[in-house]
Scaffold this motif. Structure first.
Motif, short mmCIF file in Angstrom:
data_model
loop_
_atom_site.label_atom_id
_atom_site.label_comp_id
_atom_site.label_asym_id
_atom_site.label_seq_id
_atom_site.Cartn_x
_atom_site.Cartn_y
_atom_site.Cartn_z
N MET A 143 10.03 -100.30 -20.41
CA MET A 143 10.89 -100.12 -19.24
C MET A 143 12.12 -99.28 -19.56
SD MET A 143 9.86 -101.57 -16.37
CE MET A 143 11.19 -102.20 -15.36
N GLY A 144 12.36 -98.97 -20.83
CA GLY A 144 13.56 -98.20 -21.15
C GLY A 144 14.78 -99.08 -21.00
N ILE A 193 17.52 -106.92 -17.55
CA ILE A 193 17.21 -107.73 -18.71
C ILE A 193 17.07 -109.19 -18.26
CG2 ILE A 193 18.10 -108.52 -20.93
CD1 ILE A 193 19.74 -105.76 -20.76
N THR A 194 15.90 -109.75 -18.47
CA THR A 194 15.66 -111.11 -18.01
C THR A 194 15.79 -112.07 -19.19
OG1 THR A 194 14.12 -110.19 -16.42
CG2 THR A 194 14.02 -112.56 -16.78
N LEU A 195 16.63 -113.05 -19.03
CA LEU A 195 16.80 -114.05 -20.09
C LEU A 195 15.65 -115.04 -20.05
CD1 LEU A 195 20.61 -114.75 -19.84
CD2 LEU A 195 19.39 -113.24 -21.40
N ALA A 229 11.90 -99.77 -1.12
CA ALA A 229 12.47 -99.51 -2.44
C ALA A 229 12.04 -100.61 -3.41
CB ALA A 229 13.99 -99.47 -2.34
N PRO A 230 11.86 -100.26 -4.68
CA PRO A 230 11.45 -101.28 -5.65
C PRO A 230 12.57 -102.29 -5.86
CG PRO A 230 12.08 -99.26 -6.78
CD PRO A 230 12.09 -98.95 -5.31
N ASN A 231 12.17 -103.52 -6.13
CA ASN A 231 13.19 -104.53 -6.40
C ASN A 231 13.74 -104.38 -7.82
OD1 ASN A 231 14.69 -106.73 -5.38
ND2 ASN A 231 13.53 -108.12 -6.70
N HIS A 232 12.87 -103.96 -8.73
CA HIS A 232 13.30 -103.86 -10.13
C HIS A 232 13.36 -102.41 -10.59
CE1 HIS A 232 13.38 -108.12 -10.54
NE2 HIS A 232 12.18 -108.22 -10.00
N ALA A 233 14.13 -102.21 -11.64
CA ALA A 233 14.32 -100.87 -12.19
C ALA A 233 13.00 -100.27 -12.65
CB ALA A 233 15.29 -100.95 -13.36
N GLU A 234 12.88 -98.95 -12.49
CA GLU A 234 11.71 -98.24 -13.01
C GLU A 234 12.20 -97.23 -14.04
OE1 GLU A 234 8.61 -97.22 -10.07
OE2 GLU A 234 10.07 -97.85 -8.59
N PRO A 235 11.41 -96.99 -15.08
CA PRO A 235 11.87 -96.09 -16.14
C PRO A 235 11.83 -94.63 -15.70
CG PRO A 235 9.67 -96.88 -16.62
CD PRO A 235 10.11 -97.60 -15.37
N ILE A 236 12.69 -93.84 -16.27
CA ILE A 236 12.79 -92.41 -15.92
C ILE A 236 11.46 -91.71 -16.15
CG2 ILE A 236 13.76 -91.90 -18.23
CD1 ILE A 236 14.59 -90.02 -14.97
N LEU A 248 17.70 -95.42 -6.22
CA LEU A 248 16.96 -96.61 -5.76
C LEU A 248 15.89 -97.01 -6.77
CD1 LEU A 248 16.61 -95.79 -1.94
CD2 LEU A 248 18.21 -97.37 -3.03
N ARG A 249 15.21 -96.04 -7.33
CA ARG A 249 14.12 -96.37 -8.27
C ARG A 249 14.64 -96.71 -9.65
NH1 ARG A 249 8.89 -92.78 -8.08
NH2 ARG A 249 8.33 -94.47 -9.48
N SER A 250 15.65 -95.97 -10.13
CA SER A 250 16.12 -96.20 -11.50
C SER A 250 16.76 -97.57 -11.66
CB SER A 250 17.15 -95.16 -11.90
OG SER A 250 16.54 -93.93 -12.13
N TYR A 251 17.38 -98.07 -10.60
CA TYR A 251 18.07 -99.36 -10.71
C TYR A 251 17.30 -100.47 -10.00
CZ TYR A 251 21.42 -96.02 -12.36
OH TYR A 251 22.00 -95.00 -13.06
N GLY A 252 16.68 -100.16 -8.87
CA GLY A 252 16.01 -101.22 -8.11
C GLY A 252 17.03 -102.02 -7.31
N VAL A 253 16.53 -102.64 -6.26
CA VAL A 253 17.42 -103.36 -5.33
C VAL A 253 18.20 -104.45 -6.05
CG1 VAL A 253 17.52 -104.71 -3.21
CG2 VAL A 253 15.86 -102.83 -3.42
N ALA A 254 17.52 -105.18 -6.95
CA ALA A 254 18.18 -106.32 -7.63
C ALA A 254 19.39 -105.86 -8.43
CB ALA A 254 17.17 -107.03 -8.52
N ASN A 255 19.22 -104.81 -9.24
CA ASN A 255 20.35 -104.32 -10.02
C ASN A 255 21.46 -103.76 -9.13
OD1 ASN A 255 19.51 -104.88 -12.65
ND2 ASN A 255 18.35 -102.98 -12.81
#
Lengths: 540, 540
Positions: free
Chosen positions: A1-2, A7-9, A66-73, B381-388
């Protein structure tokens, strides 16, 4: 994920995400993007110039939200490659000859990077002095390069400002002119104000004038003639002014063009300014495209007479190696802009403004916020220098001249209007038979050229666009993309010839078969025979 | 000179200069610039936040005209370091708390690089389909993140468009509303149209309305009260509408604000929309700053009632990690924008437009040309995602809360208006003696806070700005710069305390000496004694 992933604990609590402007992450991803774009320029001639996608293509390829979580470059760049690039019309391709150029450059790109990097909001001097001061300096530099009369420069009491586009520049000057007059004759008379231009003037004028509340039926598009090379005749203006004045209307503003969009026609500034002066109206000179050429002494004469205009603009983002958007606007009396466009909210009050020693550019434009655009222009001017910039322009003009020569030598074609700069307006002549029609075959010729244009663009090998001038459908061949070299122009001409031959052969077959069809052939057979023969013509 | 220098042959003829968009030169210089900017972010907290240069500083440092010959990138970057950076007010500094943030991010920067790299002119679908389609997609994504009612989304018959700034967005909607009404009641009545807002509304409204030809004296700034937390009371609007209607005027447009510039006040949308509906006027919701927060469920209630508005906008370039400029505007009935702003010149005619299957964004904005701004928003939107993204916003709000706590605990200060988002409006209370003055010491208090603000900014350690709300001069402390961490907020508070202590000590001395002065001391001695004691207070 880069490192951009959240970061999930272990207990599934989400930690504060990494800083979105982390310098080392900036460095890592920035380098990736530089390579991505360098590779794009390296390969850009391999893509179809005009995007061949269909309406709605992208909605099918991307998720609904939009995605909920970050996506890598890496994943995002893959999607740019697979989903975005096919939907791009490649304005930076060396085979791009459409509209006007959008000539990028390394220096322009770097200047934009710096501007985005600082990301200042330069509404007034105080908010980032360098943004305002560099702008006043480069606008004077550029004004001198164009030999603009001193009253347009800061050093001469006027000044230049970077707008986004010509439309914005026109809107600001129309608004300034409007309020200057309404403050004298009364607000109630806004409906009496009249704006003048030629029928060749860019629609940006009409749009800007309407936004500014000018009555749509008070916006005059005065007729031009082929024998004036589609420039606006001063006498035509004089008559229009007289007619309006006699109706009790109030002449306000003339937009004269140097290098029209349809055919790069040039309005005669000196004569027009003389007539305009009789009615004390604001004269704006729109040299959006051709202004760039006027840094070369041999083209400067096209703006002779500008000394009597009120304002002048050209787009550095067209043919001046500065990326979109960057319209350079000069005015002789900035106070009229300020009177119409200034705002002084408490939260922007500051000593520098009150000292009156500084320019606050928010009062010279529509928006309050503004980017640090001067950086890219400064970098272009310094990275290349005046001598190279002139040579870039000249090399494009020379390539257009080469293409014009090809057209002129081929009797199946004609150059429709004289070439002034780096654009050739040409057309395929209609087959001899059709020229005896009542309109001299104009309708047929127009239809044929439209088909030729569509056929060329469908190959993806070049992109050209059209205009209609004096009723004639023309193909516009605008040289100016930064990567274009002579070999691209030669290939483009070969493509024109090839497609024209195929089309002419098809037309011949069509005509012959039409006769036979009238003698009883079914439509199906005509079509099949046409296709067969057309195929032979292409491969001949 | 690097490879950009012009190449001079032995016989002094200048060869054609190297291509300005050479991919390998792009790569070389691009990497240099990435490192330059990464280093800048790394060191940005070392510069004075507010530039300390004087008016005219740059003109003395740069030549009078553009260079004739190319200069190497190394020399230009050196000048950026030496001459430009000192004139920058560092909006990206972690110690920047002024105006509103201009929150950059790696993703926003990369998106801008891609956009500049493609450098397409996306006036219509045809000119680069991906530019238009990606914009419609991300505007729907973002609309869903904000829980905008479906009629604002493309998927619900409305749609969103990226404008440069809020001022442009307001101008477009005012123009749309104006023409919708004038087309019914006649162009002659432009002078009767009235626009409403509160006395807290951003001056962008007044500017846009004046550009659109609305009479300046028909632009109402209705009074707000401290007891309504400076939100516009619907009854105030109702009375104003009734008064204007009884005068024969025509109510046109209401601009309601969610998060005013002065104090992040929120107008009550539901009540205002109800009143507006009685007169069928266009309601625009300007959430330029606070819109970003509304992607968090806990802040969404601030835009409750937006379902009855006509349009909604927020600036992704303020507090949404997308670089300037990027104003997101949604409208329920795009046709009104198109009716007012469309132009259809021959040279832009194309099959896609004629099929009516595509959006041509040139008809939704002022300019015709437009950049591919959707890329940067998509990448954010994609690099961070909604949650971040929600967590970034929350971390800023938490830091503001921390600062608010510091202010609240210190009895020398007060929080002037309730904090809604990530901005704290506070002031130093005037010395007890002055509170007995006729204005409750307001004038003294305002003067003291102005001195405090100037003193803090002069240190270069932080940058904060002011506003005046209900006659009270307040210091605005806006958290939101991307690099800001809790430690920066703690340091900022220490600086506030330190500067306030020095100022209060100085005031005490001043007061004491004033008494003595009245008893006969010379002015010179007062001044000297003050300086001495003030110095002691600072070093205490």
């Amino acid at each position: 994920m880069g490192s951009l992933g959240d970061i999930t604990l272990e207990n599934n609590n989400v930690m504060c995400p990494p800083n979105p402007l982390d310098p080392e992450e900036f460095r890592r991803q920035g380098h990736m993007m530089v390579d991505f774009i360098a590779d794009y320029y390296h390969d850009v001639d391999k893509y179809p110039v005009l995007s061949q996608v269909s309406p709605g293509y992208l909605r099918d390829l991307l998720p609904d939200s939009a995605p909920n979580h970050a996506e890598p470059i890496e994943a995002i760049l893959q999607d740019v490659r697979n989903h975005i690039v096919p939907g791009i019309t490649h304005w930076q391709s060396p085979n791009y000859f459409a509209y006007f150029p959008s000539s990028g450059s390394v220096a322009g790109f770097l200047g934009e990077m710096l501007s985005v990097g600082f990301n200042v909001v330069g509404f007034n001097w105080m908010s980032s002095p360098a943004a305002t001061e560099l702008e006043t300096i480069v606008m004077d530099w550029l004004g001198k390069m164009l030999s603009l009369p001193k009253p347009f420069l800061f050093s001469g009491g006027g000044g230049g400002v970077l707008q986004g586009t010509t439309c914005e520049g026109i809107l600001c000057t129309v608004t300034a002119a409007r309020d200057k007059v309404l403050n004298k004759i009364g607000r109630d008379r806004i409906g009496d104000l009249v704006i003048y231009s030629s029928d060749q003037t860019h629609c940006a004028l009409k749009k800007a004038a309407q936004i500014a509340g000018i009555r749509p039926d008070n916006i005059r598009a005065l007729p031009t003639r082929q024998r004036d090379a589609f420039g606006l005749c001063p006498e035509t203006l004089r008559s229009a002014l007289a007619a309006d004045v006699s109706e009790g209307l109030v002449p306000l503003y003339l937009c004269a063009t140097v290098g029209t969009t349809s055919s790069t026609a040039v309005d005669p500034l000196r004569g027009l300014c003389e007539v305009a002066a009789e009615h004390d109206i604001w004269v704006h000179v729109d040299a959006a495209y051709a202004g760039s050429a006027c840094i070369c002494p041999e083209f400067r004469h096209f703006i002779d007479g500008v000394e009597n205009a009120s304002s002048f603009s050209f787009n550095a983002h067209k043919w001046f190696f500065t990326t979109l958007d960057c319209c350079c606007l000069w005015v002789k009396e900035p106070q009229h802009l300020v009177n119409a466009l200034s705002t002084n909210p408490e939260y922007l009050r500051n000593k520098a403004t009150e000292s009156k020693k500084v320019v606050d550019f928010k009062d010279w434009q529509i928006a309050l916020s503004r980017r640090f655009r001067a950086l890219k222009l400064w970098m272009v001017l310094r990275s290349y220098g005046v001598a190279n910039l002139r040579n870039f322009i000249r090399s494009h003009v020379n390539m257009a001249e080469l293409f014009e020569g090809f057209v002129a030598k081929d009797e199946r074609f004609e150059v429709v209007v004289p070439r002034n700069f780096a654009m050739v307006c040409f057309r395929l002549l209609p087959p001899l038979g059709s020229r005896s029609a009542r309109d001299g075959g104009l309708e047929t010729a127009n239809a044929i050229n439209k088909r030729l244009l569509d056929a060329m663009n469908a190959t993806g090998k070049i992109y050209v666009t059209h205009a209609v001038v004096g009723g004639v459908y023309i193909i516009r061949f605008a040289v100016g993309a930064s990567l274009t070299e002579e070999r691209h122009v030669r290939s483009a001409w070969s493509l024109v010839e090839e497609q024209a031959e195929a089309l002419l052969a098809e037309l011949e077959v069509q005509a012959a078969l039409q006769e036979k069809a009238e003698a009883g052939l079914t439509e199906f057979n005509v079509h099949a025979a046409m296709q067969e023969q057309a195929g032979q013509a292409v491969h001949a």
